[in-house]
Design an enzyme around this catalytic site. Sequence first.
Site, PDB file in Angstrom:
ATOM      1  N   HIS A   1      45.738  15.664   5.838  1.00 12.91           N
ATOM      2  CA  HIS A   1      44.726  16.103   4.872  1.00 12.91           C
ATOM      3  C   HIS A   1      44.115  17.459   5.236  1.00 12.91           C
ATOM      4  CE1 HIS A   1      44.880  12.503   2.542  1.00 12.91           C
ATOM      5  NE2 HIS A   1      44.417  11.723   3.500  1.00 12.91           N
TER       6      HIS A   1
ATOM      7  N   ASP B   1      52.563   8.343   3.683  1.00 16.10           N
ATOM      8  CA  ASP B   1      51.197   7.822   3.738  1.00 16.10           C
ATOM      9  C   ASP B   1      50.752   7.478   2.323  1.00 16.10           C
ATOM     10  OD1 ASP B   1      48.627   8.150   5.876  1.00 16.10           O
ATOM     11  OD2 ASP B   1      48.072   8.218   3.761  1.00 16.10           O
TER      12      ASP B   1
ATOM     13  N   HIS C   1      47.975   7.952   0.979  1.00 15.13           N
ATOM     14  CA  HIS C   1      47.151   9.033   0.452  1.00 15.13           C
ATOM     15  C   HIS C   1      47.974  10.323   0.423  1.00 15.13           C
ATOM     16  CE1 HIS C   1      44.312   6.128   2.321  1.00 15.13           C
ATOM     17  NE2 HIS C   1      43.630   6.357   1.205  1.00 15.13           N
TER      18      HIS C   1
ATOM     19  N   ASP D   1      49.603   3.026   5.708  1.00 12.54           N
ATOM     20  CA  ASP D   1      48.537   2.420   4.922  1.00 12.54           C
ATOM     21  C   ASP D   1      48.976   2.028   3.516  1.00 12.54           C
ATOM     22  OD1 ASP D   1      48.820   5.130   4.509  1.00 12.54           O
ATOM     23  OD2 ASP D   1      46.707   5.622   4.772  1.00 12.54           O
TER      24      ASP D   1
END
Length: 311
Positions: free
Chosen positions: A127, A164, A166, A248
């Site tokens: 991120h 991931d 996200h 995740d």
Amino acid sequence: MSTRLYEHPIFLEHVTPAGHPERPDRMRAINVALGHPNFERLERKEAPQANEEAVLLAHPEEHLRAVMRQIPEEDGEINQIEADTYASPKSLQAALTGVGAAMAAVDDVFAGKADNVFVAARPPGHHAEKMTAMGFCFFNNAAIAARHAQRRHGAERVAIVDWDVHHGNGTQDIFWDDASVLFCSTHQMPLYPGSGAKDESGKHGTIINAPLSPNVGSDHFREAFKSRVMPALVDFRPDLIIISAGFDAHHRDPLAQINLVGEDFDWATGRLLEIADKSASNRVVSLLEGGYDLEGLAESAGLHVLRLMKG
């Protein structure tokens, strides 16, 4: 296949507030999983700490200095960098050690010391944008590793595959206008950080997003991988594949609503190894990103590393 693992006790010393999902117990869960007899052949190395200048491979000095100013000096103190990103006194050392491990992993696969490498480090990185620490991330380990492969080893084409749950907005930001790096991402949408639509393709068409709707499972994930990620990789013919390995999207994870099981990460790892065998001399570097349910993380990371070892 010869597989290395980079680990270090410093990753336990990046401290976040009580109840924060990105916590030291994540490392402990992976350590227990990789302590199983199945991993006796895994070559374990202590992660080296990168110097501060290594961060400048993917971030301007202004970003590095901004992060350094946020590191508290007193034991027990925790600073909030942004909404959900925190720093403790050892956080900079942990982050630089994650960077150093990612760079060492790249060196290993290009020198033939290992076919592939898994870096079990925290804080995560995907991120972190050029100028912004966010989403638990300080520095973008995958981006720094890609730049290191290009600068040190002359890699012409590097692919980063991010599964991931996200979206890896930071990696997309860094390589948006770079034709030499392919970024492929499967992720839940809508979900934090809000980026990652299919039409976000970058200046040169080297950004490949495969968003998944909430509550889908293995079939949708594998179809997205087969229809969007794998064809892009085959066409790109990377010299190195870097995996932003977040776990995740596992059905147990509390931060999202994708229903994968450990075997899905095993499957995806196998597909990437097949492509690496054809174009990248088996060179694969895998960097831990998310994964916040400890049982789901341990299961998924264990199966991922076991597939790296088996080929």
